[in-house]
Structures are given as C-alpha cells and as structure tokens.
Motif scaffolding. Structure first.
Motif, short mmCIF file in Angstrom:
data_model
loop_
_atom_site.label_atom_id
_atom_site.label_comp_id
_atom_site.label_asym_id
_atom_site.label_seq_id
_atom_site.Cartn_x
_atom_site.Cartn_y
_atom_site.Cartn_z
N THR A 178 0.83 -1.20 0.00
CA THR A 178 0.00 0.00 0.00
C THR A 178 0.87 1.25 0.00
N PHE A 179 1.91 1.25 0.83
CA PHE A 179 2.82 2.39 0.89
C PHE A 179 3.51 2.62 -0.46
N LEU A 180 4.01 1.54 -1.06
CA LEU A 180 4.71 1.68 -2.34
C LEU A 180 3.79 2.17 -3.45
N VAL A 181 2.59 1.62 -3.51
CA VAL A 181 1.64 2.04 -4.54
C VAL A 181 1.31 3.52 -4.36
N GLY A 182 1.05 3.92 -3.12
CA GLY A 182 0.75 5.33 -2.85
C GLY A 182 1.92 6.23 -3.20
N SER A 183 3.12 5.82 -2.86
CA SER A 183 4.31 6.62 -3.16
C SER A 183 4.52 6.74 -4.66
N LEU A 184 4.33 5.66 -5.39
CA LEU A 184 4.53 5.71 -6.84
C LEU A 184 3.48 6.59 -7.52
N ARG A 185 2.28 6.60 -6.99
CA ARG A 185 1.24 7.46 -7.57
C ARG A 185 1.58 8.93 -7.39
N ASN A 186 2.30 9.26 -6.32
CA ASN A 186 2.65 10.66 -6.07
C ASN A 186 3.83 11.14 -6.91
N LEU A 187 4.56 10.22 -7.51
CA LEU A 187 5.68 10.60 -8.35
C LEU A 187 5.18 11.11 -9.69
N ASP A 188 5.93 12.01 -10.28
CA ASP A 188 5.58 12.56 -11.58
C ASP A 188 6.21 11.68 -12.65
N VAL A 189 5.55 10.58 -13.00
CA VAL A 189 6.08 9.63 -13.97
C VAL A 189 5.10 9.44 -15.11
N VAL A 190 5.59 8.94 -16.22
CA VAL A 190 4.75 8.65 -17.37
C VAL A 190 4.98 7.20 -17.79
N THR A 191 4.07 6.69 -18.58
CA THR A 191 4.23 5.33 -19.07
C THR A 191 5.32 5.31 -20.15
#
Length: 73
Positions: free
Chosen positions: A27-40
C-alpha cells in the motif's frame, strides 16, 4: 511441494503478522509511486519521437536562416 503442505503454508501466511506487513508495504509503495511525476513508457516514446521531429524542423529552419543571411550579405 505437496498440495497439503502448500495449503498449510498459505494458511500460516494469511494468519501471520507478516501478511499485514506485506500488505502495508504494498500500500505504501503504490501510494508513493502514484505521487511521483512519472509517465508510461508509451507516453515517453511518443514524446521522444515528437522531440526528434521538432529537432529536425529546427535544424532545417536554422539552415534556411543561414542561407537567407548569406543572401543578404
């Protein structure tokens, strides 16, 4: 691994505090990754291709400007 042994391990894991820890980490990792400014990767490839075309157009325009400057001299 036998079916009974696998079932026993799965049961122990589902009742273990380790399961909660694993879920919390996920849950922590998924939440952290969603907050990053990344693209596919696909979006990145599209933008890279667009940038390459823009560079080509810019180089062509630079050559045209240089040719016009030479004509004006």
């Amino acid at each position: 691994m036998s079916q009974q042994w696998q079932s026993t391990v799965e049961q122990l894991m589902s009742n273990s505090p380790l399961k909660d820890l694993t879920d919390n980490v996920k849950t922590f990792l998924v939440g952290s990754l969603r907050n990053l400014d990344v693209v596919t990767r696909e979006e990145f490839d599209v933008q890279a291709a667009m940038l390459a075309r823009t560079r080509e157009k810019l180089e062509l325009l630079e050559k045209q400007v240089t040719a016009l400057e030479v004509q004006l001299k």
